[in-house]
Design a protein around this motif. Structure first.
Motif, mmCIF file in Angstrom:
data_model
loop_
_atom_site.group_PDB
_atom_site.id
_atom_site.type_symbol
_atom_site.label_atom_id
_atom_site.label_comp_id
_atom_site.label_asym_id
_atom_site.label_seq_id
_atom_site.Cartn_x
_atom_site.Cartn_y
_atom_site.Cartn_z
ATOM 1 N N PHE A 1 9.413 2.623 -4.156
ATOM 2 C CA PHE A 1 10.309 1.696 -4.833
ATOM 3 C C PHE A 1 10.990 2.495 -5.938
ATOM 4 C CE2 PHE A 1 7.468 -2.297 -4.003
ATOM 5 C CZ PHE A 1 7.818 -2.248 -2.664
ATOM 6 N N LEU A 2 12.310 2.600 -5.856
ATOM 7 C CA LEU A 2 13.075 3.423 -6.786
ATOM 8 C C LEU A 2 14.158 2.572 -7.431
ATOM 9 C CD1 LEU A 2 13.717 6.436 -7.709
ATOM 10 C CD2 LEU A 2 15.316 6.495 -5.782
ATOM 11 N N LEU B 1 7.205 -6.360 -8.633
ATOM 12 C CA LEU B 1 6.980 -6.544 -7.206
ATOM 13 C C LEU B 1 5.640 -5.945 -6.786
ATOM 14 C CD1 LEU B 1 7.935 -7.568 -4.496
ATOM 15 C CD2 LEU B 1 9.233 -5.440 -4.191
ATOM 16 N N LEU B 2 5.310 -4.779 -7.335
ATOM 17 C CA LEU B 2 4.023 -4.163 -7.016
ATOM 18 C C LEU B 2 2.876 -5.064 -7.466
ATOM 19 C CD1 LEU B 2 3.480 -1.324 -5.704
ATOM 20 C CD2 LEU B 2 2.721 -0.591 -7.954
ATOM 21 N N SER B 3 3.017 -5.672 -8.640
ATOM 22 C CA SER B 3 1.983 -6.572 -9.152
ATOM 23 C C SER B 3 1.850 -7.818 -8.278
ATOM 24 C CB SER B 3 2.305 -6.973 -10.597
ATOM 25 O OG SER B 3 2.261 -5.847 -11.446
ATOM 26 N N ILE B 4 2.955 -8.289 -7.735
ATOM 27 C CA ILE B 4 2.918 -9.445 -6.827
ATOM 28 C C ILE B 4 2.198 -9.061 -5.536
ATOM 29 C CG2 ILE B 4 4.355 -10.925 -5.361
ATOM 30 C CD1 ILE B 4 6.378 -10.984 -7.716
ATOM 31 N N ASN C 1 -12.203 2.065 0.679
ATOM 32 C CA ASN C 1 -11.458 2.048 1.939
ATOM 33 C C ASN C 1 -10.449 0.903 2.003
ATOM 34 O OD1 ASN C 1 -10.770 3.067 4.476
ATOM 35 N ND2 ASN C 1 -12.234 1.749 5.538
ATOM 36 N N PRO C 2 -9.534 0.822 1.026
ATOM 37 C CA PRO C 2 -8.540 -0.267 1.014
ATOM 38 C C PRO C 2 -7.549 -0.127 2.163
ATOM 39 C CG PRO C 2 -7.964 1.395 -0.606
ATOM 40 C CD PRO C 2 -9.311 1.784 -0.073
ATOM 41 N N LYS C 3 -6.958 -1.253 2.535
ATOM 42 C CA LYS C 3 -5.951 -1.232 3.600
ATOM 43 C C LYS C 3 -4.636 -0.631 3.110
ATOM 44 C CE LYS C 3 -7.466 -5.100 6.485
ATOM 45 N NZ LYS C 3 -7.058 -6.404 7.096
ATOM 46 N N ILE C 4 -4.323 -0.856 1.827
ATOM 47 C CA ILE C 4 -3.053 -0.385 1.279
ATOM 48 C C ILE C 4 -3.272 0.151 -0.124
ATOM 49 C CG2 ILE C 4 -2.420 -2.694 0.413
ATOM 50 C CD1 ILE C 4 0.513 -1.988 1.166
ATOM 51 N N LEU C 5 -2.557 1.224 -0.472
ATOM 52 C CA LEU C 5 -2.635 1.798 -1.811
ATOM 53 C C LEU C 5 -1.329 1.547 -2.552
ATOM 54 C CD1 LEU C 5 -4.962 3.500 -0.393
ATOM 55 C CD2 LEU C 5 -4.501 5.162 -2.169
ATOM 56 N N LEU C 6 -1.444 1.113 -3.787
ATOM 57 C CA LEU C 6 -0.298 0.869 -4.655
ATOM 58 C C LEU C 6 -0.346 1.891 -5.780
ATOM 59 C CD1 LEU C 6 -0.605 -3.031 -4.816
ATOM 60 C CD2 LEU C 6 0.568 -1.624 -3.099
ATOM 61 N N LEU D 1 4.728 3.699 -3.530
ATOM 62 C CA LEU D 1 4.854 4.445 -4.775
ATOM 63 C C LEU D 1 6.003 3.882 -5.608
ATOM 64 C CD1 LEU D 1 4.294 7.022 -6.580
ATOM 65 C CD2 LEU D 1 6.015 8.184 -5.158
ATOM 66 N N VAL D 2 5.711 3.492 -6.835
ATOM 67 C CA VAL D 2 6.761 3.112 -7.789
ATOM 68 C C VAL D 2 7.099 4.343 -8.611
ATOM 69 C CG1 VAL D 2 7.197 1.856 -9.931
ATOM 70 C CG2 VAL D 2 6.286 0.652 -7.956
#
Length: 261
Positions: free
Chosen positions: A38-39, A49-52, A153-158, A191-192
């Protein structure tokens, strides 16, 4: 079906004096194993948006789904979050820090603990388990934070600007390390970043946002020739420079528009 879907997200921050629209009608989708960025300029709603997506904020309107599940945020183990600061507990050893998530989620299976400790060694941190955070450099601490994030082992990394507090050389080294680690584990990641070069070097796709209010402005697909290269190598490729100039021009246009309003 896409792995993560963001559907018509609209978010407003309310105070006693005013209402500020942070995001307006944002929809996008991300495939499993994809690394996206996200740029956009400050105030365009990237972190909102990442927090949502992380479930830390409930949108004013809209829905997010992970693996077609709109209630995924209740399953905390599905989401890994890595921030600018490592937020390691200074009174706990490195071993205790990286295993903390497993204990909180009551996942104390020996195989998961051994996997986390093995990953610590694989990313170049040997014989540090009994040390404390203040005995490590900033780059080493961020590597520990990465292992802690992956341990459950998360499904998604923020990833919310995880390299911005580091010196440039350490930042480049960690870009390579994080990129290789996530590809090796086939992890989906967002990635933000404010860094155009970082977004190009690490991503499969780049979502660019405009501000006031935050909207999805344009999507850039990173060429296949760059996707297969480590970030440091990608920065030296001719296609990198070409895409950088394209995105830079769009970025300038967004910022010029923002100053008028």
């Amino acid at each position: 079906m896409s792995f993560l879907t963001v559907e018509q997200i609209h978010h407003v921050y309310f105070t006693t004096l005013q209402a500020t629209t942070a995001l307006e009608d944002v929809s996008l989708s991300i495939e499993e194993g994809e690394f996206v960025s996200f740029l956009g300029p400050s105030g365009c709603g990237k972190t909102t948006l990442l927090s949502i997506i992380a479930g830390l904020l409930k949108p004013t309107f809209g829905v997010t789904k992970l693996d077609a599940d709109p209630d995924y945020v209740e399953k905390k183990q599905d989401i890994g979050y890595m921030l600018q600061q490592d937020y390691l507990f200074p009174w706990k050893t490195i071993r205790e820090n990286i295993l903390l998530g497993l204990k909180l989620q009551k996942k104390q299976q020996i195989e998961l603990e051994l996997r986390a400790l093995k990953l610590l060694n694989e990313i170049g941190l040997t014989n540090v388990e009994s040390l404390y955070p203040n005995q490590l450099s900033g780059g080493m601490r961020q590597r520990v934070a990465l292992v802690r994030t992956l341990a459950t082992n998360p499904k998604i990394l923020l990833l919310d600007e995880p390299f911005s507090a580091l010196d440039y050389v350490t930042k480049l080294k960690l870009e390579n390390l994080v990129f290789a680690t996530l590809k090796n584990f086939n992890k989906t990641a967002i990635l933000v970043t404010h860094d155009i070069g970082e977004a190009i070097a690490m991503s499969d796709r780049i979502f660019m946002f405009s501000a006031k209010p935050g909207r999805l402005y344009q999507t850039f697909i990173v060429p296949e020739e760059l996707k297969t290269l480590a970030p440091f190598e990608a920065r030296n490729h001719s296609l990198y420079s070409s895409l950088f100039q394209t995105i830079w021009k769009e970025f300038e246009g967004i910022e010029e528009h923002a100053t008028k309003y």
